[in-house]
Design an enzyme around this catalytic site. Structure first.
Site, PDB file in Angstrom:
ATOM      1  N   HIS A  89       9.554  60.141  53.551  1.00 26.00           N
ATOM      2  CA  HIS A  89       9.150  59.537  52.277  1.00 26.00           C
ATOM      3  C   HIS A  89       8.297  58.291  52.524  1.00 26.00           C
ATOM      4  CE1 HIS A  89      13.064  61.359  50.610  1.00 26.00           C
ATOM      5  NE2 HIS A  89      12.084  62.019  50.026  1.00 26.00           N
ATOM      6  N   ARG A 129       6.213  69.600  53.614  1.00 31.89           N
ATOM      7  CA  ARG A 129       6.740  69.692  54.974  1.00 31.89           C
ATOM      8  C   ARG A 129       6.497  71.062  55.578  1.00 31.89           C
ATOM      9  NH1 ARG A 129      12.640  67.945  53.284  1.00 31.89           N
ATOM     10  NH2 ARG A 129      12.015  69.535  51.839  1.00 31.89           N
TER      11      ARG A 129
END
Length: 163
Positions: free
Chosen positions: A18, A93
């Site tokens: 993050h 991801r």
């Protein structure tokens, strides 16, 4: 005109992945709103207030753009309009993330074509990191220091009774 980006998430807890996306997103916008989803249905480990406080602490060193951490509930596109965002920032991801995000983006475009979604690929070092897995590793006594900052590690270990 100020370009405002919105990076939404639950951030339970914020991970190095993050933080990487936030650090890169601030280079693209004048102001970045980090929208902390209430998501009571997901049963977050950290309270909304804790997640907001942790995010503020983890992003205070970034000074390229104005950063605002703000909780939200309800439809993402309503919140995006409320904060004046023209861009939604999402991190990817893996292929599984893309499939989900692709569908969400298509729906969001139907709700508001003026707000673009921008995808930032996770740094390869962070591609496997997921908050859910970090919490599980912490609960089971594993080392989470590669996945979160030292400050978040301490808070998480305290929260799961391993401090």
């Amino acid at each position: 005109m100020q370009r405002i980006g919105l990076y939404p998430g639950t951030f339970d807890p914020i991970t190095n992945g993050h933080t990487d996306i936030i650090g890169r997103a601030v280079k693209l916008v004048d102001k970045l709103v980090i929208g902390v989803a209430i998501n009571a249905g997901k049963g977050p480990l950290f309270s909304l207030e804790e997640r907001v406080a942790i995010l503020k602490a983890e992003t205070e060193h970034l000074d390229r753009a104005e950063i605002v951490v703000q909780p939200f509930e309800g439809l993402l596109m309503h919140f995006a309009r409320e904060v004046g965002a023209s861009v939604i920032v999402r991190g990817l991801r893996a292929v599984a993330d893309f499939e989900y995000e692709f569908q969400m983006t298509a729906m969001n475009q139907q709700l508001d074509r003026e707000i673009e979604t921008v995808f930032l690929m996770a740094d390869p070092r962070h591609q496997a990191i997921a908050s859910r897995l970090v919490k599980e590793i912490a609960v089971l006594g594993g080392d989470i220091s590669k996945f979160v900052s030292p400050r978040v590690k301490d808070r998480l270990l305290e929260k799961v009774g391993r401090a």
